[in-house]
Motif scaffolding. Sequence first.
Motif, PDB file in Angstrom:
ATOM      1  N   VAL A  44       0.765  -1.502  -0.340  1.00  0.00           N
ATOM      2  CA  VAL A  44      -0.294   0.233   0.156  1.00  0.00           C
ATOM      3  C   VAL A  44       1.082   1.871   0.063  1.00  0.00           C
ATOM      4  O   VAL A  44       1.453   1.450   0.298  1.00  0.00           O
ATOM      5  CB  VAL A  44      -0.867   0.547   1.380  1.00  0.00           C
ATOM      6  N   ALA A  45       1.116   2.140  -0.992  1.00  0.00           N
ATOM      7  CA  ALA A  45       1.307   3.229  -1.485  1.00  0.00           C
ATOM      8  C   ALA A  45       0.383   4.754  -1.060  1.00  0.00           C
ATOM      9  O   ALA A  45      -0.589   4.211  -2.243  1.00  0.00           O
ATOM     10  CB  ALA A  45       2.562   3.682  -2.684  1.00  0.00           C
ATOM     11  N   PRO A  46       1.375   5.675  -1.056  1.00  0.00           N
ATOM     12  CA  PRO A  46       0.001   6.986  -1.669  1.00  0.00           C
ATOM     13  C   PRO A  46       0.282   7.490  -3.412  1.00  0.00           C
ATOM     14  O   PRO A  46       1.405   6.943  -3.707  1.00  0.00           O
ATOM     15  CB  PRO A  46       0.968   8.403  -1.223  1.00  0.00           C
ATOM     16  N   MET A  47      -0.973   7.742  -4.060  1.00  0.00           N
ATOM     17  CA  MET A  47      -1.416   7.161  -4.862  1.00  0.00           C
ATOM     18  C   MET A  47       0.150   9.105  -5.889  1.00  0.00           C
ATOM     19  O   MET A  47      -0.763   9.817  -5.117  1.00  0.00           O
ATOM     20  CB  MET A  47      -2.145   7.743  -5.821  1.00  0.00           C
ATOM     21  N   GLY A  48       0.615   8.571  -6.640  1.00  0.00           N
ATOM     22  CA  GLY A  48       1.312   9.769  -7.007  1.00  0.00           C
ATOM     23  C   GLY A  48       0.090  10.646  -7.926  1.00  0.00           C
ATOM     24  O   GLY A  48      -0.545  10.337  -8.197  1.00  0.00           O
ATOM     25  N   ASP A  49       0.584  12.551  -8.081  1.00  0.00           N
ATOM     26  CA  ASP A  49       0.169  12.917  -8.786  1.00  0.00           C
ATOM     27  C   ASP A  49      -0.579  12.854 -10.866  1.00  0.00           C
ATOM     28  O   ASP A  49      -1.320  12.780 -10.806  1.00  0.00           O
ATOM     29  CB  ASP A  49       1.108  14.472  -9.052  1.00  0.00           C
ATOM     30  N   ASN A  50       0.398  11.657 -10.839  1.00  0.00           N
ATOM     31  CA  ASN A  50       0.590  12.035 -12.346  1.00  0.00           C
ATOM     32  C   ASN A  50      -0.126  10.027 -12.039  1.00  0.00           C
ATOM     33  O   ASN A  50       0.551   9.439 -14.020  1.00  0.00           O
ATOM     34  CB  ASN A  50       1.978  11.400 -12.518  1.00  0.00           C
ATOM     35  N   GLY A  51      -0.996   9.354 -11.654  1.00  0.00           N
ATOM     36  CA  GLY A  51      -1.382   8.580 -11.424  1.00  0.00           C
ATOM     37  C   GLY A  51      -0.259   7.010 -11.240  1.00  0.00           C
ATOM     38  O   GLY A  51      -0.666   5.822 -11.822  1.00  0.00           O
ATOM     39  N   PHE A  52       0.780   6.930 -10.659  1.00  0.00           N
ATOM     40  CA  PHE A  52       1.782   6.364 -10.060  1.00  0.00           C
ATOM     41  C   PHE A  52       2.292   6.359  -9.386  1.00  0.00           C
ATOM     42  O   PHE A  52       2.238   7.135  -7.993  1.00  0.00           O
ATOM     43  CB  PHE A  52       3.382   6.700 -11.183  1.00  0.00           C
ATOM     44  N   ALA A  53       2.630   5.157  -8.060  1.00  0.00           N
ATOM     45  CA  ALA A  53       2.355   4.560  -6.475  1.00  0.00           C
ATOM     46  C   ALA A  53       3.746   4.086  -6.482  1.00  0.00           C
ATOM     47  O   ALA A  53       4.803   4.901  -7.421  1.00  0.00           O
ATOM     48  CB  ALA A  53       1.479   4.008  -5.746  1.00  0.00           C
ATOM     49  N   ALA A  54       3.843   3.166  -6.303  1.00  0.00           N
ATOM     50  CA  ALA A  54       5.453   2.605  -5.945  1.00  0.00           C
ATOM     51  C   ALA A  54       5.577   2.375  -7.421  1.00  0.00           C
ATOM     52  O   ALA A  54       4.466   1.371  -7.668  1.00  0.00           O
ATOM     53  CB  ALA A  54       5.826   1.787  -4.958  1.00  0.00           C
ATOM     54  N   ASP A  55       6.957   2.530  -7.990  1.00  0.00           N
ATOM     55  CA  ASP A  55       7.113   1.008  -8.935  1.00  0.00           C
ATOM     56  C   ASP A  55       7.666  -0.314  -9.046  1.00  0.00           C
ATOM     57  O   ASP A  55       8.184  -0.541  -8.184  1.00  0.00           O
ATOM     58  CB  ASP A  55       8.676   1.510  -9.068  1.00  0.00           C
ATOM     59  N   TYR A  56       6.159  -1.166  -9.286  1.00  0.00           N
ATOM     60  CA  TYR A  56       6.084  -2.480  -8.881  1.00  0.00           C
ATOM     61  C   TYR A  56       7.506  -3.087  -9.558  1.00  0.00           C
ATOM     62  O   TYR A  56       7.638  -4.241  -8.426  1.00  0.00           O
ATOM     63  CB  TYR A  56       4.992  -3.261  -9.576  1.00  0.00           C
ATOM     64  N   ASN A  57       8.515  -2.635  -9.804  1.00  0.00           N
ATOM     65  CA  ASN A  57       9.149  -3.722 -11.038  1.00  0.00           C
ATOM     66  C   ASN A  57      10.647  -3.854  -9.523  1.00  0.00           C
ATOM     67  O   ASN A  57      11.102  -4.674  -9.539  1.00  0.00           O
ATOM     68  CB  ASN A  57       9.760  -2.655 -12.379  1.00  0.00           C
ATOM     69  N   VAL A  58      10.322  -2.559  -9.007  1.00  0.00           N
ATOM     70  CA  VAL A  58      11.055  -2.233  -8.027  1.00  0.00           C
ATOM     71  C   VAL A  58      11.414  -3.824  -6.461  1.00  0.00           C
ATOM     72  O   VAL A  58      12.462  -4.344  -6.711  1.00  0.00           O
ATOM     73  CB  VAL A  58      11.481  -1.054  -7.487  1.00  0.00           C
ATOM     74  N   TYR A  59       9.886  -3.297  -6.445  1.00  0.00           N
ATOM     75  CA  TYR A  59       9.138  -4.597  -5.963  1.00  0.00           C
ATOM     76  C   TYR A  59       9.526  -6.298  -6.119  1.00  0.00           C
ATOM     77  O   TYR A  59       9.948  -6.816  -5.626  1.00  0.00           O
ATOM     78  CB  TYR A  59       8.110  -4.144  -5.411  1.00  0.00           C
ATOM     79  N   LYS A  60       9.061  -6.303  -7.032  1.00  0.00           N
ATOM     80  CA  LYS A  60       9.166  -7.741  -7.818  1.00  0.00           C
ATOM     81  C   LYS A  60      11.392  -7.448  -7.846  1.00  0.00           C
ATOM     82  O   LYS A  60      11.255  -8.674  -7.570  1.00  0.00           O
ATOM     83  CB  LYS A  60       8.919  -7.693  -9.525  1.00  0.00           C
ATOM     84  N   ARG A  61      12.067  -6.871  -8.180  1.00  0.00           N
ATOM     85  CA  ARG A  61      13.484  -6.841  -8.327  1.00  0.00           C
ATOM     86  C   ARG A  61      13.539  -7.724  -7.026  1.00  0.00           C
ATOM     87  O   ARG A  61      14.461  -8.369  -6.971  1.00  0.00           O
ATOM     88  CB  ARG A  61      14.180  -6.006  -9.031  1.00  0.00           C
ATOM     89  N   ARG A  62      12.877  -6.515  -5.681  1.00  0.00           N
ATOM     90  CA  ARG A  62      14.164  -7.011  -4.129  1.00  0.00           C
ATOM     91  C   ARG A  62      12.933  -8.494  -4.168  1.00  0.00           C
ATOM     92  O   ARG A  62      14.062  -9.532  -3.465  1.00  0.00           O
ATOM     93  CB  ARG A  62      13.031  -6.435  -2.927  1.00  0.00           C
ATOM     94  N   LEU A  63      11.796  -8.877  -4.231  1.00  0.00           N
ATOM     95  CA  LEU A  63      11.074  -9.841  -4.442  1.00  0.00           C
ATOM     96  C   LEU A  63      12.351 -11.527  -4.342  1.00  0.00           C
ATOM     97  O   LEU A  63      12.058 -12.611  -3.721  1.00  0.00           O
ATOM     98  CB  LEU A  63      10.231  -9.888  -4.192  1.00  0.00           C
TER      99      LEU A  63
END
Length: 160
Positions: A44-63
Amino acid sequence: MERLTTLYIDKESHKFSAAHYTIFSAYERERLHGHNYSVSARIVAPMGDNGFAADYNVYKRRLKALCDALDEYMVLAEDSPYQRIEDLGHAYRVYFAEDEMFFLKSDTRVLPIRNATVEEFSGYLLQQLLLVSEGDDLREIELCVASGPGQKGCASWRKP
Ligand SMILES: Nc1nc2c(c(=O)[nH]1)N=C([C@H](O)[C@H](O)COP(=O)(O)OP(=O)(O)OP(=O)(O)O)CN2
């Protein structure tokens, strides 16, 4: 009011194969066996102004990196109140009830967990994910580990 978004990461590639035994009591444990564990997360992350929250690719790589670190290992629970692990240099000797077991160090991961269960794996992996995600603007993470289809344990964190 802050708008939050929930991202679900549930990839087939987020898996690790590991050997383990669950300890049920001071005298009862499973035989050594293995599972193809799968790891998924809800972020769960805050929604950014441009319709994008956290980059899920970052978390995919970490997982994926967390899964790879456990893949094809024997996992031992270091904090079990029922077993003792002795470091023999090249191997671990494990005392459980009447058993004395030997595992090559190069085949083994000793984790700071009380049992080699999905509950403890999820708690451990969540802590690891939080460590590498320090400073990220997140509100909640739930990380689940399944030992097979339809059976999993989850651990969760919420920003204080
Ligand atoms: N609370 C938990 N209970 C159990 C765990 C666990 O991690 N947390 N783990 C086990 C066993 O290690 C293992 O999962 C054996 O599971 P079992 O259901 O007997 O066998 P399968 O995974 O092959 O599942 P099937 O439903 O038989 O296909 C036990 N308990």
